[in-house]
Design a protein around this motif. Structure first.
Motif, short mmCIF file in Angstrom:
data_model
loop_
_atom_site.label_atom_id
_atom_site.label_comp_id
_atom_site.label_asym_id
_atom_site.label_seq_id
_atom_site.Cartn_x
_atom_site.Cartn_y
_atom_site.Cartn_z
N GLU A 124 0.78 -1.27 -0.20
CA GLU A 124 0.07 -0.01 0.10
C GLU A 124 0.96 1.29 0.20
OE1 GLU A 124 -3.89 1.83 2.27
OE2 GLU A 124 -2.33 0.95 3.43
N SER A 125 0.57 2.00 -0.83
CA SER A 125 1.28 3.57 -0.99
C SER A 125 2.75 3.42 -1.07
CB SER A 125 0.65 4.45 -0.03
OG SER A 125 -0.47 4.53 -0.20
N GLU A 170 6.55 4.30 -1.60
CA GLU A 170 6.87 5.60 -2.21
C GLU A 170 8.53 5.35 -2.97
OE1 GLU A 170 5.77 9.57 -0.76
OE2 GLU A 170 5.31 8.38 0.92
N ALA A 199 -1.39 -0.91 -4.29
CA ALA A 199 -2.39 -0.01 -3.87
C ALA A 199 -2.14 1.72 -3.65
CB ALA A 199 -3.28 -0.67 -2.56
N ASN A 200 -2.84 2.27 -4.30
CA ASN A 200 -2.63 3.72 -4.25
C ASN A 200 -1.20 4.18 -4.57
OD1 ASN A 200 -5.35 4.01 -3.43
ND2 ASN A 200 -4.67 3.79 -1.01
N LYS A 238 2.32 5.68 -5.77
CA LYS A 238 2.83 7.07 -5.45
C LYS A 238 3.87 7.32 -6.71
CE LYS A 238 0.67 7.89 -1.71
NZ LYS A 238 -0.36 8.87 -1.80
N THR A 263 -2.29 -2.41 -10.40
CA THR A 263 -2.42 -1.27 -9.58
C THR A 263 -3.93 -0.96 -9.56
OG1 THR A 263 -1.98 0.12 -11.36
CG2 THR A 263 -0.15 -0.47 -10.03
N SER A 315 -6.91 1.34 -6.38
CA SER A 315 -7.11 2.01 -5.10
C SER A 315 -7.20 0.96 -3.85
CB SER A 315 -8.53 2.72 -4.99
OG SER A 315 -9.34 1.90 -5.33
N THR A 316 -6.95 1.26 -2.89
CA THR A 316 -7.23 0.17 -1.52
C THR A 316 -8.56 -0.52 -1.52
OG1 THR A 316 -5.52 1.32 0.10
CG2 THR A 316 -7.47 0.00 0.82
N SER A 317 -9.58 0.41 -1.77
CA SER A 317 -10.93 0.07 -1.94
C SER A 317 -11.15 -0.98 -3.01
CB SER A 317 -11.95 1.09 -2.08
OG SER A 317 -11.81 1.99 -0.96
N THR A 347 -3.44 1.54 6.30
CA THR A 347 -4.49 2.43 6.78
C THR A 347 -5.57 1.63 7.35
OG1 THR A 347 -5.35 1.99 4.54
CG2 THR A 347 -3.98 3.96 4.81
#
Length: 288
Positions: free
Chosen positions: A144-145, A147, A170-171, A173, A196, A198-200, A245
């Motif tokens: 998740e995310s 960077e 997910a999400n 960067k 890739t 979104s988290t949802s 998150t």
């Protein structure tokens, strides 16, 4: 500027091909300027739907991964024309070849150990809806995310080593075709099944497929080695500073932790991913 057009004939398999091969000697050549933009700017990579790759292994892996190479730039002081043809194999038919000087190559190259070859490669879409899982019992690594390109590259290397069925980001960067990611992954961008979203969207995807979700977290978690990963499994890691998150933490099958005996309570995300994914692999190998 361009000079000297050569037609060289070579033999591959049962066929004989002719490849037009041009030379570039100026850093002001528009193609060299474009290469620099492609290397440095994700906006250009997205707009042109292609990306910059440096290295023999990375170029070979992109071909093996079904990517389309559009152009090859090589420095004959480092790699011979014949060696380039061996790397390209049958794909050479559709590729424009350009010979560049050592001065141009050194300005384009990031590596201290030069390999003499640069490719422009057509991007592939990484949309979650296009993800094809080839087994009913997948092992998936989710980040998740992330960077830092170095961490993303290391995660991709780990997923390749464990032969994970997919890597989901997910999400995101940064774009997956960032040259620093390709370089740090040593080409595992091309060997992994990557998507890739979104988290949802990723949570919905995993849930719809009946895949158990194990989130690496300190909150309400159990030791990672107490869980059963032999069934459809997704292991999810977050960022080093913030972790996962709440959306992930509230939708996991189980939150898991790596017990640590030192002063700090976190570790590098790629290291954590390696520990967790290889425990899952160990269990699956034992069952088999």
């Amino acid at each position: 500027m361009f000079f000297r057009h050569e037609y060289k004939f070579f033999h591959t398999g049962l066929s004989i091909f002719a490849s037009m091969h041009k030379q570039i000697t100026s850093n002001q050549n528009p193609k060299i300027k474009f290469l620099n933009q492609l290397k440095e700017k994700s906006r250009i990579r997205r707009k042109e739907n292609c990306f910059f790759v440096e290295g023999r292994r990375e170029t070979s892996l992109s071909i093996a991964g079904g990517y389309q190479i559009k152009q090859i730039y090589y420095c004959s002081s480092i790699i011979s024309y014949e060696e380039v043809l061996v790397i390209l194999g049958n794909a050479v038919n559709t590729i424009d070849l350009f010979e560049i000087t050592i001065e141009i190559y050194q300005k384009l190259s990031h590596r201290s150990t030069t390999e003499g070859i640069i490719a422009i490669i057509q991007s592939k879409e990484t949309l979650l809806k296009n993800l094809n899982l080839k087994t009913k019992n997948p092992l998936i690594l989710v980040a998740e995310s992330p960077e830092k390109p170095g961490n993303i590259g290391a995660i991709l290397r780990t997923a390749d080593a464990a032969k994970a069925d997919a890597v989901l980001i997910a999400n995101p960067k940064t774009d997956i075709y960032n040259p620093n990611i390709i370089r740090s992954s040593v080409g595992c961008v091309f060997t992994n099944n990557i998507a890739t979203g979104s988290t949802s969207d990723i949570i919905s995807f995993l849930t719809s497929k009946g895949i158990n979700i194990y989130g690496a977290a300190l909150q309400s978690s159990e030791n990672y080695y107490t869980q059963d990963y032999t069934k459809p499994t997704a292991i999810v890691v977050g960022t080093e500073d913030k972790g996962l998150t709440d959306e992930w933490l509230n939708n996991t099958t189980k939150n898991i932790k790596i017990p640590m005996s030192g002063v700090i309570d976190s570790m590098n995300v790629s290291v954590a991913a390696g520990i967790l994914i290889f425990e899952a692999k160990r269990q699956r190998d034992f069952v088999v």
